[in-house]
Motif scaffolding. Structure first.
Motif, PDB file in Angstrom:
ATOM      1  N   TYR A  70      -7.689 -17.420  -2.325  1.00 33.55           N
ATOM      2  CA  TYR A  70      -8.168 -16.206  -1.664  1.00 33.55           C
ATOM      3  C   TYR A  70      -9.541 -15.809  -2.183  1.00 33.55           C
ATOM      4  O   TYR A  70      -9.773 -15.760  -3.390  1.00 33.55           O
ATOM      5  CB  TYR A  70      -7.170 -15.079  -1.903  1.00 33.55           C
ATOM      6  N   HIS A  71     -10.455 -15.504  -1.245  1.00 32.45           N
ATOM      7  CA  HIS A  71     -11.808 -15.076  -1.618  1.00 32.45           C
ATOM      8  C   HIS A  71     -12.012 -13.623  -1.215  1.00 32.45           C
ATOM      9  O   HIS A  71     -11.729 -13.234  -0.087  1.00 32.45           O
ATOM     10  CB  HIS A  71     -12.860 -15.940  -0.926  1.00 32.45           C
ATOM     11  N   ASN A  72     -12.491 -12.821  -2.154  1.00 32.07           N
ATOM     12  CA  ASN A  72     -12.791 -11.414  -1.891  1.00 32.07           C
ATOM     13  C   ASN A  72     -14.223 -11.148  -2.322  1.00 32.07           C
ATOM     14  O   ASN A  72     -14.551 -11.208  -3.500  1.00 32.07           O
ATOM     15  CB  ASN A  72     -11.818 -10.513  -2.671  1.00 32.07           C
ATOM     16  N   SER A  73     -15.097 -10.856  -1.357  1.00 36.88           N
ATOM     17  CA  SER A  73     -16.520 -10.674  -1.657  1.00 36.88           C
ATOM     18  C   SER A  73     -16.777  -9.461  -2.544  1.00 36.88           C
ATOM     19  O   SER A  73     -17.851  -9.343  -3.125  1.00 36.88           O
ATOM     20  CB  SER A  73     -17.315 -10.532  -0.359  1.00 36.88           C
ATOM     21  N   LYS A  74     -15.797  -8.546  -2.660  1.00 39.31           N
ATOM     22  CA  LYS A  74     -15.993  -7.339  -3.452  1.00 39.31           C
ATOM     23  C   LYS A  74     -15.414  -7.445  -4.853  1.00 39.31           C
ATOM     24  O   LYS A  74     -15.475  -6.497  -5.619  1.00 39.31           O
ATOM     25  CB  LYS A  74     -15.323  -6.141  -2.753  1.00 39.31           C
ATOM     26  N   GLU A  75     -14.873  -8.594  -5.228  1.00 32.41           N
ATOM     27  CA  GLU A  75     -14.106  -8.664  -6.461  1.00 32.41           C
ATOM     28  C   GLU A  75     -14.943  -8.461  -7.716  1.00 32.41           C
ATOM     29  O   GLU A  75     -14.431  -8.110  -8.758  1.00 32.41           O
ATOM     30  CB  GLU A  75     -13.348  -9.990  -6.563  1.00 32.41           C
ATOM     31  N   LEU A  76     -16.253  -8.649  -7.641  1.00 27.06           N
ATOM     32  CA  LEU A  76     -17.095  -8.420  -8.804  1.00 27.06           C
ATOM     33  C   LEU A  76     -17.078  -6.949  -9.200  1.00 27.06           C
ATOM     34  O   LEU A  76     -17.299  -6.599 -10.343  1.00 27.06           O
ATOM     35  CB  LEU A  76     -18.531  -8.867  -8.512  1.00 27.06           C
ATOM     36  N   LYS A  77     -16.823  -6.063  -8.212  1.00 23.99           N
ATOM     37  CA  LYS A  77     -16.817  -4.636  -8.477  1.00 23.99           C
ATOM     38  C   LYS A  77     -15.430  -4.163  -8.913  1.00 23.99           C
ATOM     39  O   LYS A  77     -15.295  -3.121  -9.536  1.00 23.99           O
ATOM     40  CB  LYS A  77     -17.248  -3.868  -7.219  1.00 23.99           C
ATOM     41  N   ILE A 107      -0.025  -3.434 -12.907  1.00 26.69           N
ATOM     42  CA  ILE A 107       0.195  -4.042 -11.587  1.00 26.69           C
ATOM     43  C   ILE A 107      -1.081  -4.743 -11.144  1.00 26.69           C
ATOM     44  O   ILE A 107      -2.154  -4.131 -11.108  1.00 26.69           O
ATOM     45  CB  ILE A 107       0.612  -2.967 -10.554  1.00 26.69           C
ATOM     46  N   LEU A 108      -0.988  -6.008 -10.820  1.00 29.47           N
ATOM     47  CA  LEU A 108      -2.163  -6.783 -10.416  1.00 29.47           C
ATOM     48  C   LEU A 108      -2.760  -6.245  -9.130  1.00 29.47           C
ATOM     49  O   LEU A 108      -2.041  -5.866  -8.198  1.00 29.47           O
ATOM     50  CB  LEU A 108      -1.797  -8.257 -10.215  1.00 29.47           C
ATOM     51  N   ILE A 109      -4.090  -6.222  -9.065  1.00 31.20           N
ATOM     52  CA  ILE A 109      -4.764  -5.843  -7.820  1.00 31.20           C
ATOM     53  C   ILE A 109      -4.493  -6.923  -6.765  1.00 31.20           C
ATOM     54  O   ILE A 109      -4.161  -8.065  -7.114  1.00 31.20           O
ATOM     55  CB  ILE A 109      -6.282  -5.669  -8.030  1.00 31.20           C
ATOM     56  N   PRO A 110      -4.598  -6.603  -5.469  1.00 28.04           N
ATOM     57  CA  PRO A 110      -4.263  -7.571  -4.416  1.00 28.04           C
ATOM     58  C   PRO A 110      -4.938  -8.926  -4.568  1.00 28.04           C
ATOM     59  O   PRO A 110      -4.299  -9.967  -4.380  1.00 28.04           O
ATOM     60  CB  PRO A 110      -4.725  -6.853  -3.144  1.00 28.04           C
ATOM     61  N   THR A 111      -6.225  -8.947  -4.915  1.00 27.43           N
ATOM     62  CA  THR A 111      -6.940 -10.225  -5.048  1.00 27.43           C
ATOM     63  C   THR A 111      -6.288 -11.122  -6.090  1.00 27.43           C
ATOM     64  O   THR A 111      -6.020 -12.300  -5.841  1.00 27.43           O
ATOM     65  CB  THR A 111      -8.417  -9.975  -5.422  1.00 27.43           C
ATOM     66  N   LEU A 112      -6.040 -10.573  -7.286  1.00 27.32           N
ATOM     67  CA  LEU A 112      -5.447 -11.375  -8.366  1.00 27.32           C
ATOM     68  C   LEU A 112      -3.991 -11.714  -8.067  1.00 27.32           C
ATOM     69  O   LEU A 112      -3.517 -12.798  -8.408  1.00 27.32           O
ATOM     70  CB  LEU A 112      -5.560 -10.621  -9.693  1.00 27.32           C
ATOM     71  N   TYR A 113      -3.275 -10.798  -7.419  1.00 30.69           N
ATOM     72  CA  TYR A 113      -1.875 -11.065  -7.065  1.00 30.69           C
ATOM     73  C   TYR A 113      -1.783 -12.256  -6.111  1.00 30.69           C
ATOM     74  O   TYR A 113      -0.931 -13.143  -6.283  1.00 30.69           O
ATOM     75  CB  TYR A 113      -1.268  -9.822  -6.420  1.00 30.69           C
ATOM     76  N   LYS A 114      -2.667 -12.280  -5.098  1.00 35.23           N
ATOM     77  CA  LYS A 114      -2.636 -13.375  -4.125  1.00 35.23           C
ATOM     78  C   LYS A 114      -2.953 -14.714  -4.783  1.00 35.23           C
ATOM     79  O   LYS A 114      -2.411 -15.749  -4.413  1.00 35.23           O
ATOM     80  CB  LYS A 114      -3.616 -13.085  -2.987  1.00 35.23           C
ATOM     81  N   ARG A 115      -3.838 -14.679  -5.769  1.00 35.21           N
ATOM     82  CA  ARG A 115      -4.219 -15.937  -6.428  1.00 35.21           C
ATOM     83  C   ARG A 115      -3.199 -16.374  -7.464  1.00 35.21           C
ATOM     84  O   ARG A 115      -2.740 -17.519  -7.462  1.00 35.21           O
ATOM     85  CB  ARG A 115      -5.585 -15.774  -7.099  1.00 35.21           C
TER      86      ARG A 115
END
Length: 524
Positions: free
Chosen positions: A229-236, A214-222
């Protein structure tokens, strides 16, 4: 000739009515360019460069085009700045004083506002510039108040004003201030609540969702919704569901059908920094959209989280500093200590060596739990402020270095591209010479091989520089994200296990209750 080199500065603000859309070189920008070009040519100024900021407020001086222009000015690349008006240059009185009346004159740079007649070469023009600055600032202050008032009215009316919806919802195509359920993501949200109430921990739920693909919210939105969509925490958390993501979903009351907004605010209309508002100032509106989670289910999840937190603390399974706390002298782990009488239970920490082997091997190094929490919380804020202050001091030097680096890279790429195009022209000419029998086939093949070798070598150099520039930009972005994290750390009110693990490598407690903290971000 010196004194004649002019640059044009164009700016379109977020509030301009004639704006087309973000990313467009809109009509207003084009009109400004035509106006300023005509002015420069009619006054015999040589235009050496044009700087533009689209969708940028004049209150701040961290606009990309503006920053580049100021840096180039410090490098002596022009003598004159031409803008439509002083307000296009800046609407901030502090910046007017800083740049028009201090920095630019010291650099020998003149500023002209074409429409409002501003000209820093005319001393008698200074008072009108200052008055204009005040008027522009008052305008921004009034505009800011009106906008805030309008936004609050919309919030109280139950309109969603966020840039991106919570995972599980989408913006209604017919009304972008209304949330509608995204069936697929909503079912994932419901699954998270079911699993948690069935006894699974947050980290375990995350690993289960990741294992199912299941895709995480950041990748799902994109990838699925096509959002930018930009998520400042996505590197982690690039691909897998994290503890924090599950925690956020389990604590987001939006899923119960209510909107909670106005939780943060900027310090002032001239400052981008945000402060967390007290709960009584939040704007909460019930039944604004269809719920994904029933309020009763949400409350059960809250009570279960509180119960588990109390169980962990009282039983001592896993304290907030577990695995990080050590005696400063014997370097062995600290362990929990408990009150001998009464019902206080856990009170703080003590050296394991002292507790198990006695004072002949080490002293107690005893510290109360609340004392340690206060010391760590204060230290986190102090360390974050110290790093930010240091970076503020180094900012200009970095900006200068990065600007020169970008300019050098651009020049190198342009030079290499010209050499590639030249080699390709000679290669084509060689073919024509061969077809016209001006050179032999052997000569033709030799020349072509040489040109191909040169083009391949130049393309390799170009790719290397491009990759270096990409890495530099990524490093700049990561630094900005780290800075935002540091600013958030300054506002922290309560320590959590997740926060401690994110920031701290090791904590050592001295005999006199001195606390030494080794941070993960100290090399930032």
């Amino acid at each position: 000739m010196k004194g004649n080199r002019a640059v044009l500065y164009l700016r379109l603000s977020k509030e301009d009515a004639d704006k087309v859309k973000k990313g467009d070189d809109s009509a207003s920008i084009k009109n400004q360019r035509l106006l300023l070009t005509d002015y420069a040519l009619s006054h015999h100024f040589k235009i050496v460069k044009v700087y533009a900021d689209d969708d940028e407020s004049g209150l701040y001086d961290d606009r990309p085009g503006f920053e580049k222009m100021i840096m180039d000015g410090k490098l002596g690349e022009f003598d004159l700045i031409i803008a439509k008006t002083q307000s296009r240059f800046s609407r901030n009185m502090e910046h007017i004083e800083k740049y028009l009346h201090h920095d630019l004159p010291n650099l020998g740079i003149r500023f002209i506002g074409v429409v409002d007649g501003v000209d820093t070469e005319q001393e008698e023009n200074k008072k009108s510039r200052q008055i204009n600055g005040l008027v522009n600032e008052w305008y921004c202050e009034d505009l800011s108040k009106n906008i805030r008032s309008s936004l609050k009215a919309k919030m109280k009316n139950g309109e969603f004003l966020g840039a991106s919806c919570p995972y599980g919802y989408q913006k209604d195509p017919k009304n972008h201030n209304h949330l509608v359920i995204d069936a697929y993501a909503a079912e994932v949200v419901r699954k998270i609540y079911r699993l948690y109430l069935s006894g699974y921990g947050k980290a375990k739920i995350g690993s289960m969702l990741s294992a199912e693909g299941i895709l995480i919210p950041t990748l799902y939105k994109r990838k699925v919704l096509g959002e930018n969509y930009h998520n400042s925490k996505e590197l982690k958390t690039t691909r897998t569901w994290s503890y924090q993501t599950i925690h956020t979903i389990l604590n987001n009351e939006t899923y119960t059908g209510k909107l909670i907004q106005n939780k943060t605010n900027t310090l002032s209309y001239k400052d981008k920094k945000k402060k967390i508002l007290p709960k009584e100032q939040w704007i909460i509106v019930e039944n604004t959209h269809e719920p994904i989670i029933e309020p009763e289910i949400f409350e059960m999840a809250q009570k279960l989280q509180n119960t588990r937190a109390r169980m962990v603390d009282s039983v001592g399974e896993k304290g907030i500093f577990a695995g990080l706390l050590y005696c400063a002298d014997c370097r062995h782990a600290m362990v929990r200590k408990y009150a001998r009488r009464g019902e206080r239970g856990f009170t703080g920490y003590i050296c394991r060596t002292y507790k198990t082997q006695g004072k002949q091997f080490c002293t107690s190094h005893s510290i109360e739990a609340e004392e340690l929490k206060e010391a760590v919380l204060f230290s986190i804020k102090e360390e974050a402020e110290k790093i930010l202050r240091k970076q503020d001091i180094e900012e200009l030097e970095k900006l200068y270095h990065n600007s020169r680096q970008k300019d050098d890279s651009t020049l190198q790429l342009e030079h290499i591209q010209r050499r590639i195009e030249k080699a390709e022209r000679w290669k084509r000419k060689t073919y024509h010479n061969f077809m016209e029998e001006l050179i032999s086939e052997k000569e033709y093949r030799t020349y072509v091989m040489e040109y191909d070798r040169e083009i391949k070598e130049l393309q390799g150099q170009k790719d290397t520089i491009t990759e270096q520039e990409k890495l530099r930009r990524e490093k700049e972005l990561q630094q900005k994200e780290r800075n935002e994290d540091l600013k958030n750390y300054i506002q922290i009110q309560e320590l959590t296990r997740d926060l401690v693990l994110e920031l701290i490598d090791r904590i050592e407690v001295g005999e006199e209750k001195t606390v030494t903290i080794y941070y993960k971000f100290q090399d930032t």
